[in-house]
Design a protein around this motif. Structure first.
Motif, mmCIF file in Angstrom:
data_model
loop_
_atom_site.group_PDB
_atom_site.id
_atom_site.type_symbol
_atom_site.label_atom_id
_atom_site.label_comp_id
_atom_site.label_asym_id
_atom_site.label_seq_id
_atom_site.Cartn_x
_atom_site.Cartn_y
_atom_site.Cartn_z
ATOM 1 N N GLY A 1 0.417 -1.402 0.348
ATOM 2 C CA GLY A 1 -0.134 0.095 0.054
ATOM 3 C C GLY A 1 0.664 1.197 0.058
ATOM 4 O O GLY A 1 0.659 2.100 -0.788
ATOM 5 N N THR B 1 -4.297 -2.786 1.207
ATOM 6 C CA THR B 1 -5.425 -2.590 2.699
ATOM 7 C C THR B 1 -6.033 -3.838 3.105
ATOM 8 O O THR B 1 -6.844 -4.241 3.853
ATOM 9 C CB THR B 1 -6.054 -1.683 2.178
ATOM 10 O OG1 THR B 1 -5.223 -0.161 2.167
ATOM 11 C CG2 THR B 1 -6.886 -0.881 3.005
ATOM 12 N N LEU B 2 -6.398 -3.990 1.995
ATOM 13 C CA LEU B 2 -7.232 -5.455 1.998
ATOM 14 C C LEU B 2 -6.748 -6.776 2.556
ATOM 15 O O LEU B 2 -7.243 -7.578 3.425
ATOM 16 C CB LEU B 2 -7.533 -5.758 0.902
ATOM 17 C CG LEU B 2 -8.909 -4.805 -0.057
ATOM 18 C CD1 LEU B 2 -8.991 -5.834 -1.290
ATOM 19 C CD2 LEU B 2 -10.214 -4.566 0.469
ATOM 20 N N THR C 1 -5.330 -0.762 -2.734
ATOM 21 C CA THR C 1 -6.726 -1.793 -2.580
ATOM 22 C C THR C 1 -5.805 -2.505 -1.941
ATOM 23 O O THR C 1 -6.371 -3.430 -1.122
ATOM 24 C CB THR C 1 -7.250 -1.388 -3.673
ATOM 25 O OG1 THR C 1 -7.689 -0.423 -3.986
ATOM 26 C CG2 THR C 1 -8.440 -2.121 -3.583
ATOM 27 N N VAL C 2 -4.570 -3.623 -3.435
ATOM 28 C CA VAL C 2 -4.350 -4.758 -2.526
ATOM 29 C C VAL C 2 -3.870 -4.403 -0.943
ATOM 30 O O VAL C 2 -4.078 -5.593 -0.559
ATOM 31 C CB VAL C 2 -3.704 -5.643 -3.477
ATOM 32 C CG1 VAL C 2 -3.233 -6.617 -3.020
ATOM 33 C CG2 VAL C 2 -4.321 -4.978 -4.937
ATOM 34 N N SER D 1 -5.953 -6.081 6.028
ATOM 35 C CA SER D 1 -7.472 -5.680 7.337
ATOM 36 C C SER D 1 -8.369 -7.761 7.032
ATOM 37 O O SER D 1 -8.171 -7.742 8.227
ATOM 38 C CB SER D 1 -8.512 -4.934 6.072
ATOM 39 O OG SER D 1 -8.018 -4.164 5.895
ATOM 40 N N PHE E 1 -14.353 -2.437 3.091
ATOM 41 C CA PHE E 1 -13.852 -3.552 3.494
ATOM 42 C C PHE E 1 -13.645 -3.808 5.169
ATOM 43 O O PHE E 1 -13.345 -5.659 5.363
ATOM 44 C CB PHE E 1 -12.714 -4.390 2.457
ATOM 45 C CG PHE E 1 -12.903 -5.803 2.247
ATOM 46 C CD1 PHE E 1 -13.408 -6.657 1.709
ATOM 47 C CD2 PHE E 1 -11.707 -6.057 3.171
ATOM 48 C CE1 PHE E 1 -13.066 -8.161 1.908
ATOM 49 C CE2 PHE E 1 -10.834 -7.181 2.817
ATOM 50 C CZ PHE E 1 -11.763 -8.450 2.155
ATOM 51 N N LYS E 2 -12.371 -3.284 5.458
ATOM 52 C CA LYS E 2 -12.084 -3.500 6.868
ATOM 53 C C LYS E 2 -13.247 -3.770 7.534
ATOM 54 O O LYS E 2 -13.489 -4.128 8.726
ATOM 55 C CB LYS E 2 -10.602 -2.708 7.049
ATOM 56 C CG LYS E 2 -10.380 -2.690 7.889
ATOM 57 C CD LYS E 2 -9.251 -1.225 8.564
ATOM 58 C CE LYS E 2 -8.399 -1.074 9.811
ATOM 59 N NZ LYS E 2 -9.164 -0.838 10.879
ATOM 60 N N LEU F 1 -12.823 5.312 -3.131
ATOM 61 C CA LEU F 1 -11.332 4.181 -2.873
ATOM 62 C C LEU F 1 -11.518 3.685 -1.628
ATOM 63 O O LEU F 1 -11.186 3.171 -0.877
ATOM 64 C CB LEU F 1 -10.423 4.781 -3.384
ATOM 65 C CG LEU F 1 -9.225 3.839 -3.633
ATOM 66 C CD1 LEU F 1 -9.495 2.088 -4.134
ATOM 67 C CD2 LEU F 1 -7.945 3.890 -3.889
ATOM 68 N N THR G 1 -16.039 4.575 7.808
ATOM 69 C CA THR G 1 -14.926 3.252 7.441
ATOM 70 C C THR G 1 -13.219 3.967 7.661
ATOM 71 O O THR G 1 -13.186 3.799 8.403
ATOM 72 C CB THR G 1 -15.353 3.189 5.822
ATOM 73 O OG1 THR G 1 -15.106 4.270 5.243
ATOM 74 C CG2 THR G 1 -16.980 2.640 5.316
ATOM 75 N N LEU H 1 -14.596 2.534 0.321
ATOM 76 C CA LEU H 1 -14.200 1.323 -0.628
ATOM 77 C C LEU H 1 -13.331 -0.077 0.426
ATOM 78 O O LEU H 1 -13.683 -1.163 1.006
ATOM 79 C CB LEU H 1 -14.595 1.215 -1.952
ATOM 80 C CG LEU H 1 -15.489 1.813 -2.437
ATOM 81 C CD1 LEU H 1 -15.219 1.776 -3.937
ATOM 82 C CD2 LEU H 1 -16.985 1.134 -2.742
ATOM 83 N N VAL H 2 -12.742 0.701 0.558
ATOM 84 C CA VAL H 2 -11.504 -0.081 1.131
ATOM 85 C C VAL H 2 -11.394 -0.252 2.596
ATOM 86 O O VAL H 2 -11.198 -1.020 2.718
ATOM 87 C CB VAL H 2 -10.323 0.015 0.416
ATOM 88 C CG1 VAL H 2 -9.650 0.100 -1.046
ATOM 89 C CG2 VAL H 2 -9.406 1.264 0.617
#
Length: 629
Positions: A29, A63-64, A60-61, A67, A259-260, A252, A373, A255-256
């Protein structure tokens, strides 16, 4: 040699540290963020789609993965571990650094977008002083020679006049792709210059120059914002602006980090549904749909296209440029106009009556979406003191009064500037509307005075009546005297002040930049006029409440600690009293973190007037205890 931990804790003897997968994810990230940072200095000059996809994809990757490693596979339950011991989330060094960086980003975005590389896209030309600009043509065509638009300059495109040359600026509106050519020439001569937006270079393609074009120059974005040009061109056929950059990063983030948030609250159905809801509305209604509609209506004047952003949060809904754009925007413009008015007077009041302000603040609003978020790690930093509550009540309602005054002033000037009577409303009818609305507010206050005076002082109650009366009287005076300014101040100057102080400084710079210092709902709690308006209805005329089962409360304080709006929920639970506060956004975190199931979010219809005072816990004093004979 193994590290020895001297913690005496039985619940969690070993402090949590990032494992190697989380460290790799953080590095991934960080590399994505580094690409965007480097782009600010203009070192990336080609392959913009690749660089943008790499930057956003890596962030994005990273952070995902981080998380997923943080929460996946863990036992059910809220994971707020160590928030008071991490420098980032306890107003430590990293918290201050984060706050300064975010605040600095907003200052540059609002006031110095040129440092990010923003340059209003245009073709600039110079011709001899006094020459007719209409002899210059500018057309847009694709690589196969298909013409999308042909335009001629006019006197309205003048940006500078001189003794020898006059300069003109024109913005081509129909660009379907970054490879389209922009050709500048003379009506009676050759095409002289050709620009390709992707390359930003001018090519001399003709020699016959009867209109005597001295030079032609293409102004376009550079540095960071140029990375976002390909995405903007794909969505709406226009180069990116600083607001498009902001919209992409804002969406963004929701969204990310959404997900967390989902992984963190996986066991709580209410949190899952409302988080998915706010992600959906941000991606669809706040970003994609407005951008696509703008691209499909490039031949019409611009007006706001975010269907969920309503007045008074949308302070520019009733401003002249937006009203003119909607009135000239065909069926889409009329739809947005009627939808905006219906949202204010019909849809919002009905939904707030049934569900409280949570339908908007926690399920739809983008400001609340980012707070819930990206701002979730900072929710415990909100001040729960009585002093903060007093400041909050005064400040947020002052902002609501300000936007009301600004709106009345701007609309009055707008209708006054219609001598031909083209609009549906004239100054006379608008003055009557202002008087009726002011009278309606005062009537509601009067007929509910018993309940209202039980919650606010007599000075505040009388002050609201006086404010409504002053607005109505000044509107009548302005109408009678023929003045353009209701409050004896230029209405557009009022709009400018409000936009700078509230729209820019408060909602953006402070509202988001102070997340790591004052919690995630600084704007929602202290400044949002939409939250103030919905809060008043929720407090006095809504079925929503958070019920408490005081007999089960163990006074652990989790509910108060993690209330991002600064409400001392525990005090209500200890008394067995329903939580009915104007500031409550119904996020449900207090109920989620309660270990005893004391709190429930409910909608009741039979006791709206009594829901704020009803005590569900029976309190017995010492005098009432005796020995039965």
């Amino acid at each position: 040699m193994a590290q020895v931990d001297k913690s005496m804790s039985l619940a969690n003897p070993h402090p949590h540290h990032m494992d190697w997968i989380q460290k790799v994810a953080a590095a991934i990230g960080g590399i994505g963020l580094l690409i965007l940072f480097v782009a600010i200095f203009g070192v990336i000059n080609n392959n913009y789609p690749l660089w943008l996809a790499s930057a956003l994809g890596l962030m994005t990757v990273g952070t995902l993965i981080y998380s997923w490693r943080e929460y996946a596979g863990k036992p059910a339950g809220i994971k707020n571990n160590h928030v008071w011991f991490r420098s980032l989330t306890n107003i430590g060094l990293w918290g201050w650094i984060a706050g300064i960086l975010i605040t600095g980003f907003y200052i540059l975005l609002y006031f110095f977008p040129g440092l990010f590389g923003y340059q209003a896209f245009s073709v600039n030309t110079s011709i001899p002083h006094g020459s007719d600009p209409a002899q210059i043509t500018i057309r847009v065509e694709n690589q196969q020679g298909q013409v999308y638009s042909t335009n001629t300059l006019s006197i309205n495109d003048t940006i500078k006049t001189g003794d020898q040359f006059d300069e003109y600026k024109f913005t081509p509106s129909k660009i379907a792709h970054g490879s389209n050519r922009i050709i500048v020439g003379c009506k009676t001569g050759d095409d002289l210059y050709s620009f390709t937006y992707n390359k930003r270079t001018a090519e001399k393609i003709g020699d016959t120059n009867p209109c005597q074009i001295e030079q032609a120059e293409l102004k376009s974005n550079s540095k960071l914002i140029s990375l976002f040009d390909p995405l903007s061109m794909a969505l709406k056929g226009k180069p990116a602006s600083q607001w498009f950059l902001y919209g992409v990063l804002y969406t963004l983030a929701i969204l990310v980090f959404g997900f967390k948030f989902i992984l963190k609250y996986w066991h709580n159905r209410y949190q899952l549904v409302r988080t998915i809801s706010v992600m959906f509305f941000q991606l669809g209604f706040a970003f994609l749909i407005p951008e696509l509609l703008e691209g499909l209506n490039r031949d019409r004047p611009y007006f706001t296209l975010d269907m969920k952003n309503m007045w008074p949060l949308n302070a520019y809904f009733f401003q002249d440029w937006n009203l003119n754009g909607m009135l000239a925007g065909g069926k889409l413009g009329m739809f947005m106009l009627f939808l905006g008015i219906a949202m204010i007077f019909i849809i919002s009041p009905l939904l707030t009556y049934f569900y409280g302000k949570r339908w908007y603040c926690s399920w739809v609003c983008g400001c609340g979406g980012l707070a819930e978020t990206a701002g979730d790690p900072f929710r415990h930093l909100s001040d729960k003191s009585l002093k903060a509550w007093k400041i909050e009540r005064w400040l947020i309602h002052v902002v609501l009064v300000l936007i009301t005054i600004v709106t009345v002033a701007v609309l009055f000037s707008y209708f006054r500037n219609d001598p031909e009577g083209k609009l549906w409303i004239n100054p006379t009818s608008f003055t009557m509307i202002v008087i009726l609305l002011a009278g309606l507010v005062s009537s509601i206050l009067y007929f509910n005075r018993k309940e209202i005076l039980g919650n606010v002082s007599r000075k505040v109650y009388n002050g609201i009546h006086i404010t409504m009366g002053v607005i109505a009287i000044l509107s009548v005076i302005a109408w009678f005297t023929g003045s353009w300014n209701v409050f004896f101040i230029d209405s557009y100057q009022l709009r400018k002040w409000y936009g700078f102080l509230i729209g820019n400084i408060f909602s953006g710079v402070i509202g988001v930049g102070f997340y790591p210092l004052m919690g995630s709902r600084v704007w929602c709690r202290f400044g949002c006029p939409m939250a103030a308006l919905l809060g008043l209805q929720q407090r006095f005329f809504s079925r929503f409440r958070i019920t408490t089962n005081g007999g089960q409360c163990i006074s652990c304080g989790n509910c108060s600690t993690y209330c991002e709006m600064g409400i001392d929920v525990r005090a209500y639970a200890q008394k067995g009293q329903n939580v009915v506060r104007a500031s409550c956004v119904g996020c449900g975190i207090c109920a989620a973190v309660c270990p005893r199931g004391v709190l429930r979010l409910e909608n009741g219809s039979v006791d709206i007037k009594e829901r704020t005072t009803d005590m569900r816990t029976i309190h017995i004093t010492a005098d009432e205890v005796g020995i039965l004979s």
